[in-house]
Design an enzyme around this catalytic site. Structure first.
Site, PDB file in Angstrom:
ATOM      1  CG  HIS A 112       9.131 -27.706  11.884  1.00  0.00           C
ATOM      2  ND1 HIS A 112       8.834 -27.072  13.068  1.00  0.00           N
ATOM      3  CD2 HIS A 112      10.449 -28.026  11.930  1.00  0.00           C
ATOM      4  CE1 HIS A 112       9.932 -26.986  13.799  1.00  0.00           C
ATOM      5  NE2 HIS A 112      10.929 -27.562  13.136  1.00  0.00           N
ATOM      6  CB  CYS A 132       0.999  -2.362   4.740  1.00  0.00           C
ATOM      7  SG  CYS A 132       0.898  -3.349   6.240  1.00  0.00           S
ATOM      8  CG  ASP A 155      -0.354   0.222   2.533  1.00  0.00           C
ATOM      9  OD1 ASP A 155       0.894   0.329   2.608  1.00  0.00           O
ATOM     10  OD2 ASP A 155      -1.095   0.321   3.529  1.00  0.00           O
ATOM     11  CG  HIS A 190      10.645 -23.771  13.094  1.00  0.00           C
ATOM     12  ND1 HIS A 190      10.646 -23.656  14.466  1.00  0.00           N
ATOM     13  CD2 HIS A 190      11.814 -24.388  12.770  1.00  0.00           C
ATOM     14  CE1 HIS A 190      11.757 -24.187  14.955  1.00  0.00           C
ATOM     15  NE2 HIS A 190      12.494 -24.629  13.949  1.00  0.00           N
TER      16      HIS A 190
END
Ligand code: RB5
Length: 151
Positions: A133, A65, A8, A98
């Site tokens: 994981h 952003c 943005d 992870h």
């Protein structure tokens, strides 16, 4: 690697920097806007990148952003998206090892260009560690299955 990138207005300057960096590193950034510091709404840009990654048109995505918060919240609404807000090198590595992060989120008002460059480099080169994981990510995917399909 084809990488969808968007920001943005709060992340515009850092997004431009990241696009140049990705090109220098030999990647193929897909610039999905925004294209100036004129105020826009971050959900539109987070959704554009999340759709490209979830749909397989881009291997990974990068969103920027002002804080990284709104982009993270929005991108993680999409199935198969693991968007991680990263502001240090430990998180850059762990987000890949992870959680197999497929969208990196940066805060343009939080992280300077020098650190952002190192974060992007580490995030791009670090592999998912798998093993225990993978089981945890499968559980996230199961939770997603319970959520009704939206946009
Ligand atoms: C825009 O002012 C700002 O709210 C946005 O860039 C982002 O920080 C939201 O999380």
């Amino acid at each position: 690697m084809k990488i969808a990138v968007a920001s943005d207005h709060g992340g515009f300057e850092l997004k431009e920097f990241v696009i140049r960096l990705l090109k220098d590193l030999g990647h193929e950034p897909l610039d999905l806007g925004c294209h100036s510091i004129e105020p826009v709404d971050y959900p539109d840009y987070a959704a554009a990148v999340a759709r490209k990654v979830a749909g397989g048109e881009a291997e990974r995505g990068i969103l920027v952003c002002g804080t990284g918060l709104g982009m993270s919240i929005t991108a993680n609404r999409f199935r198969g998206i693991r968007a991680t807000l990263v502001n240090d090198l430990y998180l850059a590595r762990m987000s890949r090892e992870h959680t197999d992060s497929n969208i990196l989120v940066l805060g343009g008002r939080v992280t300077g260009k020098g650190l952002a460059e190192e974060i992007v480099r580490v995030w791009l080169k670090t592999a998912f560690a798998g093993n225990r994981h993978s089981r945890r990510l499968e559980k996230i995917a199961c939770i997603e299955e319970d959520i009704p399909k939206s946009c």
